[in-house]
Design a protein around this motif. Structure first.
Motif, PDB file in Angstrom:
ATOM      1  N   MET A  12     -10.297  -6.831  -9.091  1.00 42.96           N
ATOM      2  CA  MET A  12     -10.808  -7.090  -7.745  1.00 42.96           C
ATOM      3  C   MET A  12     -11.502  -5.888  -7.107  1.00 42.96           C
ATOM      4  SD  MET A  12     -10.379 -10.195  -7.151  1.00 42.96           S
ATOM      5  CE  MET A  12      -9.342 -11.662  -7.129  1.00 42.96           C
ATOM      6  N   SER A  13     -11.226  -4.689  -7.624  1.00 41.11           N
ATOM      7  CA  SER A  13     -11.889  -3.496  -7.077  1.00 41.11           C
ATOM      8  C   SER A  13     -12.929  -2.937  -8.038  1.00 41.11           C
ATOM      9  CB  SER A  13     -10.849  -2.401  -6.790  1.00 41.11           C
ATOM     10  OG  SER A  13     -10.277  -1.949  -8.008  1.00 41.11           O
ATOM     11  N   GLY A  14     -12.787  -3.273  -9.319  1.00 44.34           N
ATOM     12  CA  GLY A  14     -13.657  -2.680 -10.330  1.00 44.34           C
ATOM     13  C   GLY A  14     -13.304  -1.233 -10.635  1.00 44.34           C
ATOM     14  N   ILE A  15     -12.105  -0.812 -10.192  1.00 43.11           N
ATOM     15  CA  ILE A  15     -11.685   0.585 -10.349  1.00 43.11           C
ATOM     16  C   ILE A  15     -10.543   0.677 -11.359  1.00 43.11           C
ATOM     17  CG2 ILE A  15     -10.656   2.567  -9.134  1.00 43.11           C
ATOM     18  CD1 ILE A  15     -12.018   1.496  -6.575  1.00 43.11           C
ATOM     19  N   ARG A  16     -10.645   1.622 -12.270  1.00 43.17           N
ATOM     20  CA  ARG A  16      -9.608   1.814 -13.274  1.00 43.17           C
ATOM     21  C   ARG A  16      -8.276   2.229 -12.650  1.00 43.17           C
ATOM     22  NH1 ARG A  16     -11.952   5.692 -18.096  1.00 43.17           N
ATOM     23  NH2 ARG A  16     -12.593   4.013 -19.469  1.00 43.17           N
ATOM     24  N   PRO A  17      -7.160   1.809 -13.248  1.00 38.05           N
ATOM     25  CA  PRO A  17      -5.857   2.277 -12.751  1.00 38.05           C
ATOM     26  C   PRO A  17      -5.750   3.801 -12.768  1.00 38.05           C
ATOM     27  CG  PRO A  17      -5.559   0.450 -14.280  1.00 38.05           C
ATOM     28  CD  PRO A  17      -7.020   0.813 -14.329  1.00 38.05           C
ATOM     29  N   SER A  18      -6.357   4.436 -13.756  1.00 41.09           N
ATOM     30  CA  SER A  18      -6.269   5.903 -13.843  1.00 41.09           C
ATOM     31  C   SER A  18      -7.097   6.587 -12.766  1.00 41.09           C
ATOM     32  CB  SER A  18      -6.739   6.367 -15.223  1.00 41.09           C
ATOM     33  OG  SER A  18      -8.016   5.817 -15.521  1.00 41.09           O
ATOM     34  N   THR A  19      -7.998   5.854 -12.134  1.00 43.39           N
ATOM     35  CA  THR A  19      -8.774   6.404 -11.017  1.00 43.39           C
ATOM     36  C   THR A  19      -8.068   6.153  -9.687  1.00 43.39           C
ATOM     37  OG1 THR A  19     -10.836   6.028 -12.219  1.00 43.39           O
ATOM     38  CG2 THR A  19     -11.013   6.287  -9.834  1.00 43.39           C
ATOM     39  N   SER A  20      -7.408   4.987  -9.582  1.00 44.97           N
ATOM     40  CA  SER A  20      -6.774   4.623  -8.301  1.00 44.97           C
ATOM     41  C   SER A  20      -5.321   5.079  -8.204  1.00 44.97           C
ATOM     42  CB  SER A  20      -6.821   3.108  -8.098  1.00 44.97           C
ATOM     43  OG  SER A  20      -6.006   2.456  -9.057  1.00 44.97           O
ATOM     44  N   GLY A  21      -4.653   5.253  -9.356  1.00 39.61           N
ATOM     45  CA  GLY A  21      -3.213   5.535  -9.333  1.00 39.61           C
ATOM     46  C   GLY A  21      -2.388   4.270  -9.179  1.00 39.61           C
ATOM     47  N   ASN A  22      -3.009   3.115  -9.322  1.00 41.90           N
ATOM     48  CA  ASN A  22      -2.313   1.824  -9.194  1.00 41.90           C
ATOM     49  C   ASN A  22      -1.925   1.353 -10.600  1.00 41.90           C
ATOM     50  OD1 ASN A  22      -2.308  -1.276  -9.097  1.00 41.90           O
ATOM     51  ND2 ASN A  22      -2.391  -0.769  -6.933  1.00 41.90           N
ATOM     52  N   TYR A  23      -0.649   1.591 -10.970  1.00 42.61           N
ATOM     53  CA  TYR A  23      -0.241   1.375 -12.363  1.00 42.61           C
ATOM     54  C   TYR A  23       0.757   0.239 -12.566  1.00 42.61           C
ATOM     55  CZ  TYR A  23      -2.115   6.083 -13.194  1.00 42.61           C
ATOM     56  OH  TYR A  23      -2.916   7.195 -13.288  1.00 42.61           O
ATOM     57  N   ILE A  24       1.562  -0.056 -11.563  1.00 40.26           N
ATOM     58  CA  ILE A  24       2.654  -1.016 -11.768  1.00 40.26           C
ATOM     59  C   ILE A  24       2.591  -2.086 -10.687  1.00 40.26           C
ATOM     60  CG2 ILE A  24       4.183   0.638 -12.931  1.00 40.26           C
ATOM     61  CD1 ILE A  24       5.608   1.001 -10.221  1.00 40.26           C
ATOM     62  N   ASN A  25       3.406  -3.126 -10.849  1.00 38.09           N
ATOM     63  CA  ASN A  25       3.328  -4.240  -9.896  1.00 38.09           C
ATOM     64  C   ASN A  25       3.621  -3.812  -8.468  1.00 38.09           C
ATOM     65  OD1 ASN A  25       2.474  -6.226 -11.616  1.00 38.09           O
ATOM     66  ND2 ASN A  25       4.542  -6.970 -12.099  1.00 38.09           N
ATOM     67  N   LYS A  26       4.490  -2.841  -8.319  1.00 38.22           N
ATOM     68  CA  LYS A  26       4.837  -2.421  -6.958  1.00 38.22           C
ATOM     69  C   LYS A  26       3.901  -1.350  -6.406  1.00 38.22           C
ATOM     70  CE  LYS A  26       9.602  -3.839  -6.492  1.00 38.22           C
ATOM     71  NZ  LYS A  26      10.960  -3.419  -6.080  1.00 38.22           N
ATOM     72  N   SER A  27       2.900  -0.950  -7.192  1.00 41.30           N
ATOM     73  CA  SER A  27       1.890  -0.056  -6.631  1.00 41.30           C
ATOM     74  C   SER A  27       1.202  -0.788  -5.483  1.00 41.30           C
ATOM     75  CB  SER A  27       0.836   0.293  -7.674  1.00 41.30           C
ATOM     76  OG  SER A  27       1.348   1.134  -8.660  1.00 41.30           O
ATOM     77  N   SER A  28       1.125  -0.167  -4.349  1.00 40.65           N
ATOM     78  CA  SER A  28       0.498  -0.814  -3.200  1.00 40.65           C
ATOM     79  C   SER A  28      -1.018  -0.858  -3.363  1.00 40.65           C
ATOM     80  CB  SER A  28       0.842  -0.044  -1.931  1.00 40.65           C
ATOM     81  OG  SER A  28       0.113  -0.567  -0.841  1.00 40.65           O
ATOM     82  N   LEU A  29      -1.612  -1.917  -2.841  1.00 42.77           N
ATOM     83  CA  LEU A  29      -3.068  -2.000  -2.833  1.00 42.77           C
ATOM     84  C   LEU A  29      -3.629  -1.427  -1.534  1.00 42.77           C
ATOM     85  CD1 LEU A  29      -5.099  -5.066  -4.084  1.00 42.77           C
ATOM     86  CD2 LEU A  29      -5.958  -3.520  -2.360  1.00 42.77           C
ATOM     87  N   THR A  30      -3.138  -1.920  -0.416  1.00 42.25           N
ATOM     88  CA  THR A  30      -3.758  -1.505   0.844  1.00 42.25           C
ATOM     89  C   THR A  30      -3.240  -0.153   1.349  1.00 42.25           C
ATOM     90  OG1 THR A  30      -2.156  -2.729   2.156  1.00 42.25           O
ATOM     91  CG2 THR A  30      -4.190  -3.865   1.590  1.00 42.25           C
ATOM     92  N   HIS A  31      -2.100   0.318   0.806  1.00 44.57           N
ATOM     93  CA  HIS A  31      -1.646   1.652   1.171  1.00 44.57           C
ATOM     94  C   HIS A  31      -2.183   2.702   0.208  1.00 44.57           C
ATOM     95  CE1 HIS A  31       1.179  -0.992   3.256  1.00 44.57           C
ATOM     96  NE2 HIS A  31       1.295  -0.025   4.139  1.00 44.57           N
ATOM     97  N   ASN A  32      -2.960   2.234  -0.748  1.00 46.43           N
ATOM     98  CA  ASN A  32      -3.636   3.145  -1.679  1.00 46.43           C
ATOM     99  C   ASN A  32      -5.036   3.380  -1.116  1.00 46.43           C
ATOM    100  OD1 ASN A  32      -5.539   3.812  -3.811  1.00 46.43           O
ATOM    101  ND2 ASN A  32      -3.892   3.420  -5.263  1.00 46.43           N
ATOM    102  N   PRO A  33      -5.337   4.613  -0.651  1.00 47.65           N
ATOM    103  CA  PRO A  33      -6.616   4.815   0.047  1.00 47.65           C
ATOM    104  C   PRO A  33      -7.827   4.512  -0.820  1.00 47.65           C
ATOM    105  CG  PRO A  33      -5.462   6.918  -0.319  1.00 47.65           C
ATOM    106  CD  PRO A  33      -4.512   5.828  -0.707  1.00 47.65           C
ATOM    107  N   ILE A  34      -7.709   4.750  -2.134  1.00 47.50           N
ATOM    108  CA  ILE A  34      -8.868   4.506  -3.001  1.00 47.50           C
ATOM    109  C   ILE A  34      -9.154   3.005  -3.081  1.00 47.50           C
ATOM    110  CG2 ILE A  34      -9.729   4.723  -5.371  1.00 47.50           C
ATOM    111  CD1 ILE A  34      -7.933   7.316  -5.504  1.00 47.50           C
ATOM    112  N   LEU A  35      -8.105   2.222  -3.265  1.00 46.65           N
ATOM    113  CA  LEU A  35      -8.309   0.767  -3.342  1.00 46.65           C
ATOM    114  C   LEU A  35      -8.601   0.167  -1.971  1.00 46.65           C
ATOM    115  CD1 LEU A  35      -5.530  -0.224  -5.904  1.00 46.65           C
ATOM    116  CD2 LEU A  35      -8.002  -0.055  -6.283  1.00 46.65           C
ATOM    117  N   ASN A  36      -7.890   0.670  -0.958  1.00 47.86           N
ATOM    118  CA  ASN A  36      -8.078   0.092   0.379  1.00 47.86           C
ATOM    119  C   ASN A  36      -9.502   0.311   0.896  1.00 47.86           C
ATOM    120  OD1 ASN A  36      -6.862  -1.304   2.616  1.00 47.86           O
ATOM    121  ND2 ASN A  36      -7.105   0.603   3.764  1.00 47.86           N
TER     122      ASN A  36
END
Ligand SMILES: [Ca+2]
Ligand SMILES: [Ca+2]
Length: 490
Positions: free
Chosen positions: A93-117
């Motif tokens: 949905m973002s087109g961004i790699r997990p290694s770029t966003s730091g979003n790795y697991i199910n409980k990784s936040s989307l909207t509290h992650n500034p890169i994804l948000n």
């Protein structure tokens, strides 16, 4: 390894921007200026290669998926960005790699992650390009959609912008928690005979999509997403689907090998504790659980057929792109696992097929290594909408739609947890964990990844080439999200 061109990020961005010029659709059409194609976006949860498209298990029965695939192009070597619902879908949905966003697991936040948000999410991208954007069911990971995203980018959502999955209420269960009440998510069995598929959340999602398409009142261009939850656990479907797979005919997975983990580094076990297989075997549930997965996949297949048929019978048929994907694969006992959360082929391989009027030819397959990250830039290219700047890290698959043998990246990457990577080329799978331990498999003679070649000096150059594909940046774990407690079953 086949020497193929690697595309750097700056070059990729340049290519993507270039590709976003006038699309094949952006032309005069019966007096309508710049008529953009609609998008039918079908997501299936936890569907591995057990279907007629990817041929991972001959027991599977998926005539509708097979028929849809025959109309367009199937990417047979497609992999997820991460082998878990949350980070896989955040990456799509973002087109961004997990290694770029730091979003790795199910409980990784989307909207509290500034890169994804701060990214333009795919629905927002289409909304910003004057599309009518609607959806139903599980498109994002549930926590993210219901509690964080709350319908961001959608004009309409069914059942609502704070509930992605339609209600399970009204379902009546025959199953009695086959693992003896051990876990409500590890449950499977037929629905009671008086319950039809219309009462199932996925039946409701498919019926909603069908009514939208046949109602003929969608504002064009539209983006319509339908997120099917099965064959994610718990596996419930009407009895008739279980009847298609008699228990006495069920075969255990071909890829299962006792002691398969003997040559695998210990690091794999740190990624996710997985006691399910032991429990399933000790309770005599291995075959019933496989039967349930096949039954639920057959139900999903019917529902996909229903949605596609609705599109074909609608006035939108000639001007609508279909993309169908699953968010990751699933182990049914191979490598001692029941579930996803691994960097092996069983968990990373996904379904990815496209039918693009005027672009794809019927019956094409492509074995180049591709990724679910590629969906966003491909949709931007095919619709002629300029992609958000400096955001998308995937590649434009329309190049391969036009020529499945076109020069392409040497490999694609799956991430699970900080600095754990699985890299897949046309021939090899290379895995490296955060502690530096490695695996290497040669798919030309080891389809099930039984023999770890990483310590064999003959493959030093292969490993070196695969390591070049790894991201250069490894973002530390992003913030996790505390999921509010919910009651009820499941
Ligand atoms: Ca999933
Ligand atoms: Ca092994």
């Amino acid at each position: 390894m086949k020497a193929t061109r690697r595309i750097s990020i700056p070059l990729l961005l340049a290519l993507t921007v270039f590709a976003a010029g006038p699309s094949i659709y952006a032309q005069e059409d019966d007096g309508q200026k710049n008529r953009k194609p609609n998008v039918l976006f079908i997501a299936i949860d936890d569907l591995n290669d057990w279907n007629g498209i990817l041929k991972g298990n001959p027991q599977a029965q998926t005539p509708h998926l097979d028929r849809l695939a025959s109309k367009g192009i199937v990417f047979t070597n497609a992999h997820c960005a991460a082998p878990a619902c949350g980070p896989s879908r955040s990456a799509i949905m973002s087109g961004i790699r997990p290694s770029t966003s730091g979003n790795y697991i199910n409980k990784s936040s989307l909207t509290h992650n500034p890169i994804l948000n701060d990214s333009v999410l795919l629905p927002e991208f289409f909304q910003g390009n004057d599309y009518f954007v609607c959806g139903a069911g599980k498109l994002f990971h549930g926590y993210h959609f219901n509690y964080e995203v709350k319908g961001r980018g959608f004009d309409e959502y069914y059942p609502s912008k704070t509930q992605d999955l339609p209600s399970w209420e009204g379902l009546k269960f025959s199953s009695k928690l086959p693992l003896g009440g051990w876990s409500r998510t590890a449950d499977w069995g037929p629905l009671r005979s008086d319950v039809t598929v219309d009462a199932h959340p996925d039946g409701k999602t498919a019926n909603w999509a069908t009514s939208q398409l046949l109602g003929g009142e969608l504002k064009e261009p539209f983006f319509l997403g339908a997120g099917i939850f099965q064959p994610h656990l718990p596996n419930y479907a009407p009895q008739k689907y279980f009847d298609r797979f008699p228990l006495e005919d069920i075969k255990l997975p071909e890829g299962y090998l006792e002691n398969d983990l003997d040559d695998v580094p210990a690091a794999h076990a740190k990624m996710a504790h997985n006691p399910w297989l032991t429990r399933i075997r000790s309770t005599g549930q291995w075959k019933p659980a496989i039967q349930a997965y096949l039954a639920c996949t057959a139900m999903v297949d019917d529902l996909v057929g229903q949605i596609v048929e609705a599109l074909e019978n609608s006035k939108y048929a000639e001007n609508t792109i279909i993309v169908l994907w699953s968010d990751h694969g699933f182990h049914h006992g191979e490598k001692g696992r029941w579930g996803k959360y691994s960097l092996w082929e069983r968990a990373t391989r996904v379904n990815l097929l496209w039918v693009v009027p005027g672009v794809t030819q019927p019956g094409l397959t492509c074995g180049r290594p591709v990724n679910l990250l590629d969906i966003y830039p491909t949709l931007a290219s095919l619709t002629g909408c300029a992609p958000p700047k400096n955001q998308l890290e995937g590649n434009d698959l329309s190049i391969l739609m036009k020529d499945p043998e076109a020069d392409w990246n040497a490999a694609t990457v799956t991430t699970f947890g900080y600095k754990n990577y699985g890299v897949r080329s046309e021939r090899y799978r290379y895995i490296v964990y955060a502690d530096g331990s490695e695996e290497l498999y040669d798919h030309t003679n080891d389809r099930w990844e039984w023999q770890n070649l990483a310590k064999n000096p003959k493959f030093a150059e292969v490993k070196k080439a695969m390591r070049k594909e790894l991201p250069s940046h490894h973002e530390p774990n992003g913030v996790t999200y505390q999921v509010p407690k919910r009651g009820g079953r499941p």
